[in-house]
Design an enzyme around this catalytic site. Structure first.
Site, PDB file in Angstrom:
ATOM      1  N   CYS A  18       5.948  -4.941  -5.366  1.00 23.41           N
ATOM      2  CA  CYS A  18       6.251  -2.647  -4.932  1.00 23.41           C
ATOM      3  C   CYS A  18       7.534  -2.623  -6.364  1.00 23.41           C
ATOM      4  O   CYS A  18       7.142  -1.435  -6.833  1.00 23.41           O
ATOM      5  CB  CYS A  18       6.752  -2.765  -3.926  1.00 23.41           C
ATOM      6  SG  CYS A  18       4.574  -3.770  -2.274  1.00 23.41           S
TER       7      CYS A  18
ATOM      8  N   CYS B 254      -3.453  -4.284  -5.354  1.00 21.65           N
ATOM      9  CA  CYS B 254      -3.406  -3.578  -4.445  1.00 21.65           C
ATOM     10  C   CYS B 254      -3.729  -2.725  -5.096  1.00 21.65           C
ATOM     11  O   CYS B 254      -4.361  -1.584  -3.969  1.00 21.65           O
ATOM     12  CB  CYS B 254      -1.508  -3.738  -3.859  1.00 21.65           C
ATOM     13  SG  CYS B 254      -1.049  -2.717  -4.852  1.00 21.65           S
TER      14      CYS B 254
ATOM     15  N   ASP C  40      -2.325  -0.312  -6.668  1.00 22.74           N
ATOM     16  CA  ASP C  40      -1.486   1.037  -6.542  1.00 22.74           C
ATOM     17  C   ASP C  40      -0.310   1.380  -7.799  1.00 22.74           C
ATOM     18  O   ASP C  40      -0.826   0.476  -8.974  1.00 22.74           O
ATOM     19  CB  ASP C  40       0.294   0.624  -5.836  1.00 22.74           C
ATOM     20  CG  ASP C  40      -0.037   0.443  -4.314  1.00 22.74           C
ATOM     21  OD1 ASP C  40      -1.557   0.702  -3.518  1.00 22.74           O
ATOM     22  OD2 ASP C  40       0.471  -0.139  -3.311  1.00 22.74           O
TER      23      ASP C  40
HETATM   24 FE1  FES Z   1       0.979  -2.738  -4.082  1.00 20.90          FE
HETATM   25 FE2  FES Z   1       3.018  -1.296  -2.696  1.00 20.90          FE
HETATM   26  S1  FES Z   1       1.029  -2.300  -2.157  1.00 20.90           S
HETATM   27  S2  FES Z   1       2.907  -1.669  -4.909  1.00 20.90           S
END
Ligand code: FES
Length: 141
Positions: A103, A34, A36
């Site tokens: 996450c 993702c 992040d």
């Molecule tokens: Fe990747 Fe939440 S979508 S940390």
């Protein structure tokens, strides 16, 4: 509802956001899928986490997870913080949707990585097992 009230609360009013300039340990992890990124700063005194701050460039669940995780280990011994699992973080948030569990994994890993940094800087011995969560792949859902 998709997200619990606690998730929404910690997403909208995250606790312990920021930077600790003279941190004793810093950990940064990312999720390749993702994109992040989460960064954790620790202040440690006598084996107690006296202060903790985070910066999360990521989704709402990652922000809520880091906020909750910092609350859970602030004021606790380092050893307790090492035992914090992503499941405990998700439970404290009254759950995360299955596709958002990864996450909370970021929070567990960022804390482990910050503690590892602290151990390394202070020549505190540890075994591979101590940081086995960091060896996990990022495939936990
Ligand atoms: Fe990747 Fe939440 S979508 S940390």
């Amino acid at each position: 509802m998709l997200y619990s009230e606690k998730v929404m609360d910690h997403f909208k009013n995250p606790r312990n956001v920021g930077v600790i300039e003279d941190a004793d340990g810093i950990g940064e992890v990312g999720n390749a899928k993702c994109g992040d990124i989460m960064k954790i700063y620790l202040k440690i005194d006598n084996d107690i986490i006296t202060d903790i701050k985070f910066e999360t460039f990521g989704c709402g669940s990652a922000i809520a997870s880091s906020s909750m995780a910092t609350e859970l280990i602030k004021g606790k011994p380092v050893k307790d913080a090492l035992k914090l699992t992503n499941k405990a973080v998700a439970e404290a948030l009254d759950g995360l949707p299955p596709h958002k569990m990864h996450c909370s994994v970021l929070a567990e890993e960022a804390i482990s990585s910050a503690i590892k940094d602290y151990y390394d800087k202070n020549n505190i011995p540890y075994t591979d097992d101590t940081f086995k969560s960091l060896a996990h792949s990022h495939e936990e859902e």
